[in-house]
Write a protein that holds these residues in place. Structure first.
Motif, PDB file in Angstrom:
ATOM      1  N   ARG A 188      30.541  37.570  29.130  1.00 33.00           N
ATOM      2  CA  ARG A 188      29.957  36.972  30.319  1.00 33.00           C
ATOM      3  C   ARG A 188      30.709  37.318  31.606  1.00 33.00           C
ATOM      4  NH1 ARG A 188      26.396  32.735  29.477  1.00 33.00           N
ATOM      5  NH2 ARG A 188      26.014  32.227  27.309  1.00 33.00           N
ATOM      6  N   GLU A 189      32.031  37.337  31.573  1.00 31.44           N
ATOM      7  CA  GLU A 189      32.820  37.400  32.799  1.00 31.44           C
ATOM      8  C   GLU A 189      32.548  38.651  33.618  1.00 31.44           C
ATOM      9  OE1 GLU A 189      34.223  35.085  34.088  1.00 31.44           O
ATOM     10  OE2 GLU A 189      34.867  33.675  32.563  1.00 31.44           O
ATOM     11  N   GLY A 190      32.334  39.791  32.959  1.00 30.41           N
ATOM     12  CA  GLY A 190      32.142  41.016  33.727  1.00 30.41           C
ATOM     13  C   GLY A 190      30.721  41.244  34.174  1.00 30.41           C
ATOM     14  N   THR A 191      29.763  40.427  33.684  1.00 30.69           N
ATOM     15  CA  THR A 191      28.368  40.677  34.003  1.00 30.69           C
ATOM     16  C   THR A 191      27.792  39.679  34.990  1.00 30.69           C
ATOM     17  OG1 THR A 191      27.671  39.363  32.090  1.00 30.69           O
ATOM     18  CG2 THR A 191      27.969  41.723  31.743  1.00 30.69           C
ATOM     19  N   LEU A 192      28.334  38.465  35.048  1.00 31.76           N
ATOM     20  CA  LEU A 192      27.801  37.472  35.965  1.00 31.76           C
ATOM     21  C   LEU A 192      28.288  37.751  37.380  1.00 31.76           C
ATOM     22  CD1 LEU A 192      28.349  34.236  33.845  1.00 31.76           C
ATOM     23  CD2 LEU A 192      26.249  35.553  34.104  1.00 31.76           C
ATOM     24  N   ALA A 193      27.433  37.551  38.346  1.00 30.80           N
ATOM     25  CA  ALA A 193      27.810  37.777  39.737  1.00 30.80           C
ATOM     26  C   ALA A 193      28.871  36.766  40.162  1.00 30.80           C
ATOM     27  CB  ALA A 193      26.586  37.658  40.636  1.00 30.80           C
ATOM     28  N   THR A 194      29.777  37.201  40.992  1.00 31.76           N
ATOM     29  CA  THR A 194      30.839  36.312  41.443  1.00 31.76           C
ATOM     30  C   THR A 194      30.421  35.585  42.719  1.00 31.76           C
ATOM     31  OG1 THR A 194      31.842  38.148  42.671  1.00 31.76           O
ATOM     32  CG2 THR A 194      32.663  37.729  40.455  1.00 31.76           C
ATOM     33  N   ASP A 195      30.866  34.347  42.828  1.00 35.20           N
ATOM     34  CA  ASP A 195      30.620  33.532  44.017  1.00 35.20           C
ATOM     35  C   ASP A 195      31.906  33.533  44.825  1.00 35.20           C
ATOM     36  OD1 ASP A 195      29.655  31.803  45.889  1.00 35.20           O
ATOM     37  OD2 ASP A 195      29.816  30.010  44.636  1.00 35.20           O
ATOM     38  N   GLU A 196      32.037  34.513  45.718  1.00 31.66           N
ATOM     39  CA  GLU A 196      33.315  34.737  46.381  1.00 31.66           C
ATOM     40  C   GLU A 196      33.463  33.925  47.661  1.00 31.66           C
ATOM     41  OE1 GLU A 196      34.287  38.820  46.904  1.00 31.66           O
ATOM     42  OE2 GLU A 196      33.670  39.395  44.888  1.00 31.66           O
ATOM     43  N   GLU A 197      34.689  33.486  47.891  1.00 30.56           N
ATOM     44  CA  GLU A 197      35.080  32.819  49.124  1.00 30.56           C
ATOM     45  C   GLU A 197      36.563  33.093  49.336  1.00 30.56           C
ATOM     46  OE1 GLU A 197      34.513  28.649  48.683  1.00 30.56           O
ATOM     47  OE2 GLU A 197      35.622  28.515  46.817  1.00 30.56           O
ATOM     48  N   THR A 198      37.078  32.756  50.490  1.00 30.12           N
ATOM     49  CA  THR A 198      38.495  32.975  50.756  1.00 30.12           C
ATOM     50  C   THR A 198      39.324  31.947  49.985  1.00 30.12           C
ATOM     51  OG1 THR A 198      38.017  33.836  52.960  1.00 30.12           O
ATOM     52  CG2 THR A 198      40.280  33.124  52.523  1.00 30.12           C
ATOM     53  N   VAL A 199      40.220  32.435  49.136  1.00 31.24           N
ATOM     54  CA  VAL A 199      41.068  31.551  48.328  1.00 31.24           C
ATOM     55  C   VAL A 199      42.523  31.982  48.482  1.00 31.24           C
ATOM     56  CG1 VAL A 199      39.244  31.055  46.658  1.00 31.24           C
ATOM     57  CG2 VAL A 199      40.803  32.960  46.253  1.00 31.24           C
ATOM     58  N   ASP A 200      43.411  31.032  48.208  1.00 32.58           N
ATOM     59  CA  ASP A 200      44.848  31.303  48.246  1.00 32.58           C
ATOM     60  C   ASP A 200      45.311  31.585  46.826  1.00 32.58           C
ATOM     61  OD1 ASP A 200      47.542  31.496  48.616  1.00 32.58           O
ATOM     62  OD2 ASP A 200      47.819  29.489  49.458  1.00 32.58           O
ATOM     63  N   VAL A 201      45.760  32.800  46.578  1.00 35.89           N
ATOM     64  CA  VAL A 201      46.223  33.197  45.257  1.00 35.89           C
ATOM     65  C   VAL A 201      47.323  32.266  44.764  1.00 35.89           C
ATOM     66  CG1 VAL A 201      47.474  34.989  44.009  1.00 35.89           C
ATOM     67  CG2 VAL A 201      45.534  35.606  45.451  1.00 35.89           C
ATOM     68  N   ALA A 202      48.196  31.831  45.664  1.00 36.72           N
ATOM     69  CA  ALA A 202      49.310  30.969  45.276  1.00 36.72           C
ATOM     70  C   ALA A 202      48.811  29.656  44.684  1.00 36.72           C
ATOM     71  CB  ALA A 202      50.215  30.692  46.477  1.00 36.72           C
ATOM     72  N   ALA A 203      47.812  29.044  45.306  1.00 32.25           N
ATOM     73  CA  ALA A 203      47.273  27.773  44.811  1.00 32.25           C
ATOM     74  C   ALA A 203      46.613  27.959  43.451  1.00 32.25           C
ATOM     75  CB  ALA A 203      46.276  27.201  45.814  1.00 32.25           C
ATOM     76  N   VAL A 204      45.879  29.053  43.296  1.00 31.20           N
ATOM     77  CA  VAL A 204      45.221  29.320  42.014  1.00 31.20           C
ATOM     78  C   VAL A 204      46.265  29.585  40.937  1.00 31.20           C
ATOM     79  CG1 VAL A 204      43.657  30.870  40.786  1.00 31.20           C
ATOM     80  CG2 VAL A 204      43.160  30.211  43.140  1.00 31.20           C
ATOM     81  N   ALA A 205      47.310  30.316  41.273  1.00 32.19           N
ATOM     82  CA  ALA A 205      48.367  30.616  40.303  1.00 32.19           C
ATOM     83  C   ALA A 205      49.059  29.335  39.833  1.00 32.19           C
ATOM     84  CB  ALA A 205      49.374  31.580  40.919  1.00 32.19           C
ATOM     85  N   ARG A 206      49.354  28.446  40.749  1.00 33.29           N
ATOM     86  CA  ARG A 206      50.012  27.187  40.360  1.00 33.29           C
ATOM     87  C   ARG A 206      49.111  26.358  39.449  1.00 33.29           C
ATOM     88  NH1 ARG A 206      51.746  27.378  45.870  1.00 33.29           N
ATOM     89  NH2 ARG A 206      49.983  26.040  46.476  1.00 33.29           N
ATOM     90  N   ALA A 207      47.822  26.309  39.765  1.00 30.78           N
ATOM     91  CA  ALA A 207      46.887  25.556  38.924  1.00 30.78           C
ATOM     92  C   ALA A 207      46.794  26.179  37.534  1.00 30.78           C
ATOM     93  CB  ALA A 207      45.514  25.512  39.589  1.00 30.78           C
ATOM     94  N   ALA A 208      46.722  27.509  37.475  1.00 32.79           N
ATOM     95  CA  ALA A 208      46.629  28.194  36.186  1.00 32.79           C
ATOM     96  C   ALA A 208      47.875  27.961  35.343  1.00 32.79           C
ATOM     97  CB  ALA A 208      46.413  29.691  36.411  1.00 32.79           C
ATOM     98  N   TRP A 209      49.032  27.942  35.976  1.00 35.93           N
ATOM     99  CA  TRP A 209      50.291  27.729  35.245  1.00 35.93           C
ATOM    100  C   TRP A 209      50.290  26.365  34.558  1.00 35.93           C
ATOM    101  CZ3 TRP A 209      53.859  31.118  33.912  1.00 35.93           C
ATOM    102  CH2 TRP A 209      55.095  30.669  33.443  1.00 35.93           C
ATOM    103  N   ASN A 210      49.689  25.387  35.196  1.00 37.96           N
ATOM    104  CA  ASN A 210      49.631  24.047  34.603  1.00 37.96           C
ATOM    105  C   ASN A 210      48.651  23.973  33.436  1.00 37.96           C
ATOM    106  OD1 ASN A 210      51.483  22.971  36.452  1.00 37.96           O
ATOM    107  ND2 ASN A 210      49.878  22.523  37.941  1.00 37.96           N
ATOM    108  N   HIS A 211      47.775  24.967  33.302  1.00 40.65           N
ATOM    109  CA  HIS A 211      46.790  24.974  32.222  1.00 40.65           C
ATOM    110  C   HIS A 211      47.275  25.724  30.990  1.00 40.65           C
ATOM    111  CE1 HIS A 211      43.313  24.464  35.353  1.00 40.65           C
ATOM    112  NE2 HIS A 211      44.119  23.433  35.300  1.00 40.65           N
ATOM    113  N   VAL A 212      48.410  26.402  31.105  1.00 38.89           N
ATOM    114  CA  VAL A 212      48.907  27.259  30.025  1.00 38.89           C
ATOM    115  C   VAL A 212      50.114  26.603  29.360  1.00 38.89           C
ATOM    116  CG1 VAL A 212      49.918  29.521  29.508  1.00 38.89           C
ATOM    117  CG2 VAL A 212      48.097  29.339  31.196  1.00 38.89           C
ATOM    118  N   GLU A 213      50.200  26.746  28.030  1.00 35.97           N
ATOM    119  CA  GLU A 213      51.375  26.261  27.314  1.00 35.97           C
ATOM    120  C   GLU A 213      52.518  27.232  27.583  1.00 35.97           C
ATOM    121  OE1 GLU A 213      50.638  25.628  23.209  1.00 35.97           O
ATOM    122  OE2 GLU A 213      48.898  24.336  23.540  1.00 35.97           O
ATOM    123  N   THR A 214      53.378  26.850  28.516  1.00 38.28           N
ATOM    124  CA  THR A 214      54.416  27.772  28.983  1.00 38.28           C
ATOM    125  C   THR A 214      55.765  27.576  28.305  1.00 38.28           C
ATOM    126  OG1 THR A 214      54.911  26.239  30.790  1.00 38.28           O
ATOM    127  CG2 THR A 214      53.326  28.001  31.231  1.00 38.28           C
ATOM    128  N   GLY A 215      55.917  26.497  27.537  1.00 41.45           N
ATOM    129  CA  GLY A 215      57.205  26.261  26.895  1.00 41.45           C
ATOM    130  C   GLY A 215      58.316  26.187  27.917  1.00 41.45           C
TER     131      GLY A 215
END
Length: 337
Positions: A188-215
């Motif tokens: 699905r990920e490569g075929t569905l159209a993206t809904d793009e807007e201006t985002v801060d990579v830093a904020a997304v990275a911090r949120a993603a880190w909290n979703h991963v089992e990082t030990g």
């Protein structure tokens, strides 16, 4: 001056594309011989024709709207189909307003490029992706029922007689669930159209880190990096790269450190783990590729699918700390991939 004009027209006649100039009334004034060849018309017949006369009736409203765009905003690009001496052709038509020094409109010029093969490839690819997505959904549906039954029986078996074998079987079923989820995401990920807007990579990275089992892994505070992206897709991209970095941490058991940084082309995610061997970098983004016993092999494949859905390039190289570095080129041309 006359000689230069003659050389210019000869040069235009060598083009595979159609070249045209229309006057301020929207009448054909100049063209190259490619137009004569494709529509089997003499110069006398072409002189003064309107743009819509060349195209099939269904596409003429789009051509008329494109003409209005030229005179309103100064340019246009539109696709339209025509019956030609070479059969049905889909043209990508451009138009650029022509004015003199005082702003008086003289007309417009542009080119018509045959994009028939490209359109057919895109159509077949879209159908292939639709079938692949449908297959993945059916596969997930058909597998989850027996998996649920097996999981239920294992729970009963664990209550009746706990053992290492039961726990190993449960882990195997959980891994199958993860593989099913990743297969569905990968289709699905490569075929569905993206809904793009201006985002801060830093904020997304911090949120993603909290979703991963990082030990014991550490994420260095990322700097603000503003890009145009689909935030949900970008979140999944970071989750997968982070999970891969943590899973393939330092061989000596030391904690892995991950950092995100801006690059001239976009951004990069880097770790100080074991890295990826140069001979493996060609296939690490392939579906099913995994060096870990408990990996599904779809993590980095999904990363590439999300990147390409945005039109980005992605590559792996050495990190400055000896680990892996995943680089994202936001201006890459991925149309030929």
């Amino acid at each position: 001056m006359e000689d230069k004009c003659r050389v210019l027209m000869r040069a235009l006649d060598t083009l595979d594309d159609v070249f045209y100039v229309y006057d301020a009334d929207g009448r054909l004034a100049y063209w190259n011989t490619r137009l004569n060849e494709l529509f089997d018309k003499t110069d006398e017949e072409l002189d003064g024709m309107t743009p819509t006369e060349f195209f099939v009736a269904e596409d003429r409203p789009d051509v008329e709207a494109a003409l209005a765009d030229i005179f309103e905003r100064g340019w246009t690009i539109v696709e339209a189909r025509a019956e030609t001496t070479e059969g049905p052709v889909t043209f990508e038509l451009s138009g650029q307003l022509l004015t003199d020094e005082d702003g008086t409109v003289l007309g417009f010029s542009g080119t018509g490029r045959d994009v028939t093969e490209r359109m057919e490839r895109e159509w077949h690819l879209e159908r292939q992706n639709d079938r692949l997505t449908e297959f993945a959904d059916l596969l997930a549906h058909d597998l989850r029922t027996p998996l649920a039954v097996a999981s239920g029986h294992l729970e009963l078996a664990a209550e009746a007689s706990p053992s290492e074998h039961v726990e190993s079987a449960k882990e195997g079923l959980e891994r199958l669930e993860a593989i099913i989820d990743d297969i569905r995401t990968a289709t699905r990920e490569g075929t569905l159209a993206t809904d793009e807007e201006t985002v801060d990579v830093a904020a997304v990275a911090r949120a993603a880190w909290n979703h991963v089992e990082t030990g014991g892994a550490v994420l260095e505070p990322p700097p603000p990096i503003l890009i145009d992206a689909d935030e949900k897709r970008l979140l999944r991209l970071f989750e997968n790269v982070f999970a891969n970095a943590v899973k393939h941490g330092p061989a000596d058991g030391e904690r892995v450190t991950v950092r995100v940084e801006a690059t001239p082309e976009g951004f990069a995610i880097e770790d100080d783990g074991r890295g990826i061997d140069p001979e493996d970098r060609e296939w690490v983004f392939d579906p099913g590729a995994s060096r870990a016993d408990d990996g599904t092999g779809f993590g980095l494949y999904i990363v590439r699918a999300i990147a390409e859905a945005h039109g980005w390039g992605v590559s792996v190289t050495d990190g400055t700390g000896g680990g892996a570095r995943v680089e994202f080129d936001l201006d890459a041309d991925t149309t030929g991939q």
